[in-house]
Design a protein around this motif. Structure first.
Motif, mmCIF file in Angstrom:
data_model
loop_
_atom_site.group_PDB
_atom_site.id
_atom_site.type_symbol
_atom_site.label_atom_id
_atom_site.label_comp_id
_atom_site.label_asym_id
_atom_site.label_seq_id
_atom_site.Cartn_x
_atom_site.Cartn_y
_atom_site.Cartn_z
ATOM 1 N N ALA A 1 0.802 -1.596 0.114
ATOM 2 C CA ALA A 1 0.303 -0.201 -0.105
ATOM 3 C C ALA A 1 0.877 1.068 0.236
ATOM 4 O O ALA A 1 1.714 1.433 1.003
ATOM 5 C CB ALA A 1 -0.806 -0.346 0.972
ATOM 6 N N GLY A 2 1.040 1.802 -1.245
ATOM 7 C CA GLY A 2 1.637 3.142 -1.332
ATOM 8 C C GLY A 2 3.322 2.724 -1.069
ATOM 9 O O GLY A 2 3.776 2.042 -1.704
ATOM 10 N N ARG A 3 3.988 3.330 -0.399
ATOM 11 C CA ARG A 3 5.240 3.051 0.111
ATOM 12 C C ARG A 3 5.301 1.658 1.533
ATOM 13 O O ARG A 3 6.510 1.066 1.559
ATOM 14 C CB ARG A 3 6.789 4.094 0.492
ATOM 15 N N LEU A 4 4.388 1.079 1.285
ATOM 16 C CA LEU A 4 4.264 -0.470 2.475
ATOM 17 C C LEU A 4 4.582 -0.743 2.027
ATOM 18 O O LEU A 4 3.696 -1.271 0.954
ATOM 19 C CB LEU A 4 3.083 -0.119 3.343
ATOM 20 N N GLU A 5 5.335 -2.213 2.463
ATOM 21 C CA GLU A 5 5.260 -3.251 1.655
ATOM 22 C C GLU A 5 5.398 -4.440 3.027
ATOM 23 O O GLU A 5 6.161 -4.310 3.716
ATOM 24 C CB GLU A 5 6.156 -3.940 1.022
ATOM 25 N N LEU A 6 4.151 -5.307 3.232
ATOM 26 C CA LEU A 6 5.072 -6.186 3.896
ATOM 27 C C LEU A 6 4.851 -8.381 3.813
ATOM 28 O O LEU A 6 3.692 -8.213 2.926
ATOM 29 C CB LEU A 6 3.247 -6.286 4.233
ATOM 30 N N ASP A 7 5.917 -8.678 4.176
ATOM 31 C CA ASP A 7 5.496 -9.374 3.890
ATOM 32 C C ASP A 7 5.526 -10.783 4.136
ATOM 33 O O ASP A 7 5.953 -10.835 5.543
ATOM 34 C CB ASP A 7 7.178 -10.355 2.499
ATOM 35 N N GLU A 8 4.095 -11.591 4.161
ATOM 36 C CA GLU A 8 3.988 -12.116 5.112
ATOM 37 C C GLU A 8 4.169 -14.362 5.903
ATOM 38 O O GLU A 8 4.317 -13.988 6.330
ATOM 39 C CB GLU A 8 1.656 -13.002 5.103
ATOM 40 N N ARG A 9 5.002 -14.172 4.522
ATOM 41 C CA ARG A 9 5.617 -15.656 5.078
ATOM 42 C C ARG A 9 6.794 -15.276 5.947
ATOM 43 O O ARG A 9 7.505 -15.994 6.491
ATOM 44 C CB ARG A 9 6.541 -16.026 3.733
ATOM 45 N N GLY B 1 -5.534 4.585 -0.485
ATOM 46 C CA GLY B 1 -5.909 5.653 -2.122
ATOM 47 C C GLY B 1 -4.070 5.672 -1.775
ATOM 48 O O GLY B 1 -3.225 4.813 -0.500
ATOM 49 N N PRO B 2 -3.353 5.685 -2.436
ATOM 50 C CA PRO B 2 -1.877 6.128 -2.729
ATOM 51 C C PRO B 2 -0.925 7.084 -0.989
ATOM 52 O O PRO B 2 -2.183 7.693 -0.689
ATOM 53 C CB PRO B 2 -1.525 6.308 -3.551
ATOM 54 N N ALA B 3 0.002 6.481 -0.379
ATOM 55 C CA ALA B 3 -0.082 6.807 1.053
ATOM 56 C C ALA B 3 1.625 8.037 0.707
ATOM 57 O O ALA B 3 2.407 7.749 -0.537
ATOM 58 C CB ALA B 3 0.750 5.885 1.672
ATOM 59 N N VAL C 1 9.071 0.331 4.721
ATOM 60 C CA VAL C 1 8.543 1.502 4.188
ATOM 61 C C VAL C 1 9.469 1.941 3.875
ATOM 62 O O VAL C 1 10.530 2.266 3.415
ATOM 63 C CB VAL C 1 8.470 2.407 5.582
ATOM 64 N N GLY C 2 9.268 2.527 1.711
ATOM 65 C CA GLY C 2 10.105 2.489 1.122
ATOM 66 C C GLY C 2 11.930 1.790 1.388
ATOM 67 O O GLY C 2 12.460 2.621 1.139
ATOM 68 N N GLY C 3 11.479 0.742 0.932
ATOM 69 C CA GLY C 3 12.375 -0.119 1.258
ATOM 70 C C GLY C 3 13.576 0.007 2.262
ATOM 71 O O GLY C 3 14.408 -1.430 2.526
ATOM 72 N N ALA C 4 13.281 0.394 3.419
ATOM 73 C CA ALA C 4 13.529 0.244 5.052
ATOM 74 C C ALA C 4 12.996 -0.359 5.698
ATOM 75 O O ALA C 4 12.125 -0.564 5.677
ATOM 76 C CB ALA C 4 14.129 2.045 5.125
ATOM 77 N N ALA C 5 13.851 -1.271 6.697
ATOM 78 C CA ALA C 5 13.255 -2.555 6.726
ATOM 79 C C ALA C 5 12.221 -1.673 8.398
ATOM 80 O O ALA C 5 13.063 -1.087 8.935
ATOM 81 C CB ALA C 5 14.306 -3.419 7.207
ATOM 82 N N VAL C 6 11.299 -1.753 8.724
ATOM 83 C CA VAL C 6 10.335 -1.951 10.068
ATOM 84 C C VAL C 6 10.390 -3.099 10.847
ATOM 85 O O VAL C 6 10.339 -3.829 10.735
ATOM 86 C CB VAL C 6 9.149 -0.975 9.653
ATOM 87 N N ASP C 7 10.907 -2.986 12.483
ATOM 88 C CA ASP C 7 11.135 -3.984 13.124
ATOM 89 C C ASP C 7 9.478 -3.228 13.877
ATOM 90 O O ASP C 7 9.501 -2.462 14.667
ATOM 91 C CB ASP C 7 12.081 -3.914 14.413
ATOM 92 N N ASP D 1 1.006 9.099 7.013
ATOM 93 C CA ASP D 1 0.443 7.773 8.072
ATOM 94 C C ASP D 1 -0.264 7.436 7.058
ATOM 95 O O ASP D 1 -1.896 7.654 6.720
ATOM 96 C CB ASP D 1 0.035 8.821 9.057
ATOM 97 N N PRO D 2 0.167 5.901 6.695
ATOM 98 C CA PRO D 2 -1.146 4.837 6.456
ATOM 99 C C PRO D 2 -2.821 4.412 7.062
ATOM 100 O O PRO D 2 -3.659 3.425 6.473
ATOM 101 C CB PRO D 2 0.415 3.334 6.083
ATOM 102 N N ILE D 3 -2.256 4.811 8.145
ATOM 103 C CA ILE D 3 -3.318 4.551 9.544
ATOM 104 C C ILE D 3 -4.383 5.720 9.288
ATOM 105 O O ILE D 3 -4.115 6.552 9.400
ATOM 106 C CB ILE D 3 -3.244 3.889 10.523
ATOM 107 N N ARG D 4 -5.645 5.339 8.651
ATOM 108 C CA ARG D 4 -7.268 6.763 9.103
ATOM 109 C C ARG D 4 -8.159 6.231 10.306
ATOM 110 O O ARG D 4 -8.243 4.924 10.186
ATOM 111 C CB ARG D 4 -7.442 6.351 8.069
ATOM 112 N N THR D 5 -7.698 7.180 11.544
ATOM 113 C CA THR D 5 -8.737 7.592 12.508
ATOM 114 C C THR D 5 -10.125 7.925 11.938
ATOM 115 O O THR D 5 -10.632 8.738 11.048
ATOM 116 C CB THR D 5 -8.406 8.174 13.435
ATOM 117 N N VAL D 6 -11.397 6.665 11.959
ATOM 118 C CA VAL D 6 -12.561 7.224 12.070
ATOM 119 C C VAL D 6 -13.407 7.304 13.041
ATOM 120 O O VAL D 6 -13.750 6.619 13.682
ATOM 121 C CB VAL D 6 -13.207 6.025 10.748
ATOM 122 N N ARG D 7 -12.769 8.763 13.132
ATOM 123 C CA ARG D 7 -13.938 9.052 14.340
ATOM 124 C C ARG D 7 -15.837 8.522 15.559
ATOM 125 O O ARG D 7 -16.004 8.273 14.496
ATOM 126 C CB ARG D 7 -13.944 10.770 15.144
#
Length: 228
Positions: free
Chosen positions: A135-143, A226-228, A149-155, A211-217
């Motif tokens: 989603a946008g710059r975010l990538e998640l490899d579930e396996r 949409g694109p992040a 994010v943008g190719g940089a690993a996130v712990d 921020d890729p996460i949207r808060t719905v009040r």
């Protein structure tokens, strides 16, 4: 012996509680190793590479929060359950912010502890089929259970990963805190909805801007569709 489900390290200075936890986890098919202080527990976790860790917050010497802080600083993201005698929101929030995956307050049901450990271990296991979501710059490899994010690993902790994966699997769909608790944590105790807020805040801090996460009040959370 590691047990058919893998090794769990318990770090608990109250021997009666540690023995009860050991008994129930062993019956559930886990191998169990018990340490009675934080320094020994940290060394044992490093040595044994367990599938999960149960840590008492109020340990003598090196306390549970510092133990987990050191683990995470070393890049060890083994699933961690904090147990504590303090039943206050600030304690719970601090524990989760340090990188714990779950939190139980004494006295607790040993069956509930086993259920939560099973859930954490199951969710931390690699899925059968490779799934990479973006989603946008975010990538998640579930396996591989890797996030970037943008190719940089996130712990991420096991629970942070599972929460993000669930939102990413349903882009644009709004989930209430209760729905996320049920889907990700596998619990129906909606009094813990603050836990969801803390994990969302931690994800936002780690994923950065935009921020890729949207808060719905008044409703809950969704992953931006949409694109992040």
């Amino acid at each position: 012996m590691t047990g058919e489900r893998g090794m769990v390290v318990i770090v608990e200075d109250e021997r009666t509680i540690a023995e009860l936890e050991r008994l129930y986890l062993t019956q559930a098919g886990f191998g169990v190793h018990v340490a009675t202080n934080g320094a020994a527990g940290l060394a044992d976790i490093r040595r044994l590479a367990p599938v999960a860790v149960i840590v008492d917050v109020g340990l003598p010497g090196l306390d549970g929060t510092e133990l987990v802080r050191r683990l995470r600083a070393e890049g060890d993201w083994v699933p961690v359950v904090f147990v504590t005698a303090h039943d206050s929101e600030i304690d719970r929030v601090v524990g989760l912010e340090l990188g714990a995956d779950d939190y139980l307050t004494k006295p607790f049901s040993p069956r509930e502890l086993v259920a939560r450990v099973k859930g954490l271990v199951r969710r931390a296991a690699a899925p059968a089929a490779p799934t990479v979501r973006r989603a946008g710059r975010l990538e998640l490899d579930e396996r591989a259970r890797r996030a970037a994010v943008g190719g940089a690993a996130v712990d991420l902790t096991a629970t942070e990963f599972d929460l993000l994966a669930y939102l990413l699997a349903h882009p644009g769909q709004v989930f209430s805190r209760e729905q996320l608790l049920s889907a990700v944590w596998g619990v129906a105790d909606y009094s813990g909805s603050r836990t969801v807020d803390v994990h969302i805040a931690q994800l936002r801090a780690k994923l950065g801007e935009p921020d890729p996460i949207r808060t719905v009040r008044g409703v809950g959370y969704a992953l931006q569709d949409g694109p992040a």
